[in-house]
Design a protein around this motif. Structure first.
Motif, PDB file in Angstrom:
ATOM      1  N   ILE A  22       0.826  -1.204   0.000  1.00  0.00           N
ATOM      2  CA  ILE A  22       0.000   0.000   0.000  1.00  0.00           C
ATOM      3  C   ILE A  22       0.864   1.259   0.000  1.00  0.00           C
ATOM      4  CG2 ILE A  22      -1.635   1.336   1.403  1.00  0.00           C
ATOM      5  CD1 ILE A  22      -2.962  -1.259   2.172  1.00  0.00           C
TER       6      ILE A  22
ATOM      7  N   THR B 273      -5.251  -6.153  -4.567  1.00  0.00           N
ATOM      8  CA  THR B 273      -5.149  -4.891  -3.836  1.00  0.00           C
ATOM      9  C   THR B 273      -4.176  -3.950  -4.525  1.00  0.00           C
ATOM     10  OG1 THR B 273      -5.619  -6.027  -1.744  1.00  0.00           O
ATOM     11  CG2 THR B 273      -4.607  -3.853  -1.607  1.00  0.00           C
TER      12      THR B 273
ATOM     13  N   SER C 186      -8.755   3.026   3.874  1.00  0.00           N
ATOM     14  CA  SER C 186      -8.229   2.212   4.961  1.00  0.00           C
ATOM     15  C   SER C 186      -8.763   2.622   6.325  1.00  0.00           C
ATOM     16  CB  SER C 186      -6.693   2.274   4.963  1.00  0.00           C
ATOM     17  OG  SER C 186      -6.168   1.849   3.725  1.00  0.00           O
TER      18      SER C 186
ATOM     19  N   PRO D  12      -9.078  -2.491   2.476  1.00  0.00           N
ATOM     20  CA  PRO D  12      -8.156  -3.595   2.170  1.00  0.00           C
ATOM     21  C   PRO D  12      -7.716  -4.379   3.399  1.00  0.00           C
ATOM     22  CG  PRO D  12      -7.051  -1.461   1.958  1.00  0.00           C
ATOM     23  CD  PRO D  12      -8.507  -1.182   2.137  1.00  0.00           C
TER      24      PRO D  12
ATOM     25  N   TRP E  18     -13.384 -11.064   2.317  1.00  0.00           N
ATOM     26  CA  TRP E  18     -12.325 -10.871   1.335  1.00  0.00           C
ATOM     27  C   TRP E  18     -12.875 -10.931  -0.088  1.00  0.00           C
ATOM     28  CZ3 TRP E  18     -11.032 -14.369  -2.432  1.00  0.00           C
ATOM     29  CH2 TRP E  18     -11.441 -15.696  -2.263  1.00  0.00           C
TER      30      TRP E  18
ATOM     31  N   ASN F 290     -14.362  -7.636  -0.707  1.00  0.00           N
ATOM     32  CA  ASN F 290     -13.286  -6.683  -0.957  1.00  0.00           C
ATOM     33  C   ASN F 290     -12.748  -6.807  -2.382  1.00  0.00           C
ATOM     34  OD1 ASN F 290      -9.966  -6.163  -0.489  1.00  0.00           O
ATOM     35  ND2 ASN F 290     -11.373  -4.646   0.359  1.00  0.00           N
TER      36      ASN F 290
ATOM     37  N   ASP G 113     -12.629  -3.979  -5.130  1.00  0.00           N
ATOM     38  CA  ASP G 113     -11.386  -3.669  -5.839  1.00  0.00           C
ATOM     39  C   ASP G 113     -11.615  -3.612  -7.341  1.00  0.00           C
ATOM     40  OD1 ASP G 113     -10.050  -3.562  -3.456  1.00  0.00           O
ATOM     41  OD2 ASP G 113      -9.075  -5.517  -3.656  1.00  0.00           O
TER      42      ASP G 113
END
Length: 286
Positions: A73, A153, A186, A221, A256, A259, A263
């Motif tokens: 990140i 990610t 985040s 994330p 996940w 997520n 994404d």
């Protein structure tokens, strides 16, 4: 013969032939190795036997994985936020725009070139994670799923950097805004979740359901990362963080997976607006 995006081919030749790529790789692996060494040292100091406790192998794995996610990140915006604005500052953007390449090819080529460096770093870190195999508790499928999540990610964060690079003329500004947007994803999503949860208590005398919480925190994330490793940990970490346990069994997707969907949506939106941002410039050139 496989056709490679011309922008990608040029960027790979330019970046991989300089000292920056191997230096970045060495620094990245050194940080992971030092971090892992510190964890091992702390584990030995806290052990009653004075040696390594195999029972803590999963803890080391989780901490190393979290460290790698943090590095990704941090690094991805630095690699992507200057892709278009850097061309503009070097006064080479006009040369790129007058080629026969479509705006989509330019954006995708720039994004893939930057993400390829991150993929190289992720693959190079596999030997570090493979040490955990010596103590058990982690399977190859677990690590492959984790690395797939890392790549997804990285692509999402990279698309944000590309968009900021097309929107702002200065690389410094694009980089700062990229980190700001990632900070919102985040931290801002968790703050927004807490505020909405309190509002739900006031309005309907109960907090948000698990599904409603995922619609907000699903873009985070770190929530997705915790969801990936929670099955190996043996308990539901995400539900503890979200503060909800109702209707968990009714949700068809794991956090996940939600997520990953977020994404994909964010990546498509960022690429779309990046292409739109470049297209008017190309039309003026014509």
């Amino acid at each position: 013969m496989i056709m490679i995006n011309p922008v990608l081919r040029r960027e790979l030749k330019t970046k991989m032939r300089t000292w920056k790529a191997p230096t970045l790789l060495v620094i990245y692996l050194a940080i992971l190795a030092v971090f892992g060494g510190l964890i091992l040292s702390i584990n030995e100091l806290e052990s009653y036997t004075g040696g390594f406790d195999p029972g803590n192998a999963l803890t080391i794995y989780f901490l190393l994985a979290g460290c790698q996610l943090g590095l990704i990140i941090i690094l991805v915006p630095a690699l992507t936020s200057g892709t278009i604005s850097g061309e503009r500052e070097r006064q080479t953007l006009d040369l790129l725009l007058i080629t026969k390449l479509s705006p989509f090819s330019i954006i995708i080529g720039k994004l893939m070139a930057s993400i390829s460096q991150i993929i190289l770093l992720i693959l190079a870190s596999m030997p570090v994670f493979s040490i955990i195999f010596l103590f058990g508790g982690v399977s190859a499928s677990n690590i492959l799923l984790l690395f797939f999540f890392f790549i997804a990610t990285a692509v999402m964060v990279g698309s944000i950097g590309i968009f900021c690079s097309t929107f702002f003329r200065k690389t410094t500004t694009a980089t700062v805004v990229s980190y700001l947007l990632i900070f919102i994803l985040s931290i801002g999503t968790l703050v927004g979740l807490a505020l909405l949860n309190q509002y739900a208590y006031i309005v309907r005398q109960q907090g948000l359901t698990y599904g409603e919480s995922l619609l907000i925190a699903g873009a985070n994330p770190f929530v997705g990362f915790l969801s990936v490793i929670q099955n190996q940990a043996g308990y539901n970490i995400v539900s503890d963080i979200l503060g909800v346990r109702n209707n968990i069994s009714k949700i068809p997707f794991q956090p996940w997976q939600v997520n990953i969907i977020f994404d994909a949506i964010i990546t498509c939106i960022m690429i779309f607006f990046s292409v739109i941002r470049i297209r008017p410039v190309m039309r003026r050139r014509k």
